[in-house]
Design an enzyme around this catalytic site. Sequence first.
Site, PDB file in Angstrom:
ATOM      1  N   LYS A  59       0.831  -1.204   0.000  1.00 16.67           N
ATOM      2  CA  LYS A  59       0.000   0.000   0.000  1.00 16.67           C
ATOM      3  C   LYS A  59       0.878   1.272   0.000  1.00 16.67           C
ATOM      4  CE  LYS A  59      -2.311  -1.061   3.800  1.00 16.67           C
ATOM      5  NZ  LYS A  59      -1.753  -2.381   4.145  1.00 16.67           N
ATOM      6  N   ARG A  99     -10.012   0.435   8.793  1.00 15.92           N
ATOM      7  CA  ARG A  99      -9.589  -0.932   9.076  1.00 15.92           C
ATOM      8  C   ARG A  99     -10.651  -1.717   9.833  1.00 15.92           C
ATOM      9  NH1 ARG A  99      -3.640   0.353   8.967  1.00 15.92           N
ATOM     10  NH2 ARG A  99      -2.501  -1.577   9.208  1.00 15.92           N
ATOM     11  N   ARG A 107      11.392  -5.805   4.913  1.00 10.74           N
ATOM     12  CA  ARG A 107      11.021  -4.410   4.661  1.00 10.74           C
ATOM     13  C   ARG A 107      11.820  -3.431   5.528  1.00 10.74           C
ATOM     14  NH1 ARG A 107       4.801  -2.485   4.823  1.00 10.74           N
ATOM     15  NH2 ARG A 107       4.852  -2.952   7.043  1.00 10.74           N
ATOM     16  N   ARG A 131      10.760  -1.419  10.787  1.00 10.99           N
ATOM     17  CA  ARG A 131       9.705  -1.096  11.745  1.00 10.99           C
ATOM     18  C   ARG A 131       9.690  -2.134  12.859  1.00 10.99           C
ATOM     19  NH1 ARG A 131       4.378  -0.012   8.174  1.00 10.99           N
ATOM     20  NH2 ARG A 131       3.488  -1.039   9.985  1.00 10.99           N
ATOM     21  N   ARG A 141      -0.580  -9.037  13.359  1.00  6.63           N
ATOM     22  CA  ARG A 141      -1.143  -8.047  12.421  1.00  6.63           C
ATOM     23  C   ARG A 141      -1.913  -8.730  11.296  1.00  6.63           C
ATOM     24  NH1 ARG A 141       3.818  -5.243  10.588  1.00  6.63           N
ATOM     25  NH2 ARG A 141       2.500  -3.863   9.370  1.00  6.63           N
TER      26      ARG A 141
HETATM   27  P1  AMP Z   1       0.336   0.450   8.994  1.00  7.37           P
HETATM   28  O1  AMP Z   1       1.545   1.289   8.767  1.00  7.37           O
HETATM   29  O2  AMP Z   1      -0.842   0.898   8.178  1.00  7.37           O
HETATM   30  O3  AMP Z   1       0.618  -1.018   8.844  1.00  7.37           O
HETATM   31  O4  AMP Z   1      -0.104   0.676  10.531  1.00  7.37           O
HETATM   32  C1  AMP Z   1       0.758   0.357  11.594  1.00  7.37           C
HETATM   33  C2  AMP Z   1      -0.027   0.243  12.868  1.00  7.37           C
HETATM   34  O5  AMP Z   1      -0.680   1.491  13.174  1.00  7.37           O
HETATM   35  C3  AMP Z   1      -1.154  -0.788  12.849  1.00  7.37           C
HETATM   36  O6  AMP Z   1      -0.690  -2.106  13.119  1.00  7.37           O
HETATM   37  C4  AMP Z   1      -2.069  -0.247  13.953  1.00  7.37           C
HETATM   38  O7  AMP Z   1      -1.539  -0.525  15.236  1.00  7.37           O
HETATM   39  C5  AMP Z   1      -1.965   1.266  13.735  1.00  7.37           C
HETATM   40  N1  AMP Z   1      -2.980   1.712  12.772  1.00  7.37           N
HETATM   41  C6  AMP Z   1      -2.769   2.225  11.530  1.00  7.37           C
HETATM   42  N2  AMP Z   1      -3.922   2.516  10.921  1.00  7.37           N
HETATM   43  C7  AMP Z   1      -4.915   2.159  11.788  1.00  7.37           C
HETATM   44  C8  AMP Z   1      -6.337   2.187  11.741  1.00  7.37           C
HETATM   45  N3  AMP Z   1      -6.995   2.617  10.649  1.00  7.37           N
HETATM   46  N4  AMP Z   1      -7.012   1.757  12.833  1.00  7.37           N
HETATM   47  C9  AMP Z   1      -6.380   1.325  13.923  1.00  7.37           C
HETATM   48  N5  AMP Z   1      -5.032   1.228  14.032  1.00  7.37           N
HETATM   49  C10 AMP Z   1      -4.304   1.661  12.979  1.00  7.37           C
END
Ligand code: AMP
Length: 215
Positions: free
Chosen positions: A13, A88, A127, A160, A171
């Site tokens: 993404k 999400r 990554r 990360r 996740r």
């Molecule tokens: P990402 O970079 O999109 O994979 O997000 C990393 C982390 O941020 C996720 O594993 C969640 O802990 C938090 N996070 C990101 N977007 C959301 C969302 N829309 N709702 C809840 N938690 C989020």
Amino acid sequence: MNIILMGPPGAGKGTQAELIKARFPIPHISTGDIFRDAVNQGSELGQEAQKYMSSGQLVPDEITTAIVKERITQADCEQGFLLDGFPRTTAQAQALDQSLTELGKKIDLAVNIDVPTELLIERLSGRISCQECKRVYNLNFNPPREQGKCDSCGSELVQRNDDRGETVAKRLEVYSQQTRPLLQYYEAQGVLFNIEGSRGSNQVFADIQEKLESL
Ligand code: AMP
């Protein structure tokens, strides 16, 4: 043009968001980046978000939807926006729809990047990304020219914390339980665009670009 980018962690993404942003002048809103920046700054939001992120859980809906609601009303979102990693959960999708209705807007396209689980795990474990410009690399498939340095801005590349070990498994589980059901939500709205994401990023982007240009 109001777009949502969906797909499991590691689907690409962030990479597609960069390519879309370079071609279509709309702001890229990544809730993951917003939370990571808050964690790095040590703000109150960051401290709260970190409790969930470190174990691969979702940050509570009330916190996340309030941030997005405020962000999409800013002036730079008038011509559209690209949401990455939001919504999400069904509650987030409903809250987003409500805010958009109030603004007289709607989602034009929900792009779902689909990738088999084995490939996701391989991608996530390799990554690394730039903390400054957010560009994403992969040690196995797409390494930087110079080890540990971003090709675009020269800043340090880091892995990360949540791309390690058990957090990845959590996740992926959270995705299939809480986020995957949203595909039906957008399919019912007639805006879902499924895309095969195990190909190279340029091939995936070519399909997304064609679709966006047809809107
Ligand atoms: P990402 O970079 O999109 O994979 O997000 C990393 C982390 O941020 C996720 O594993 C969640 O802990 C938090 N996070 C990101 N977007 C959301 C969302 N829309 N709702 C809840 N938690 C989020």
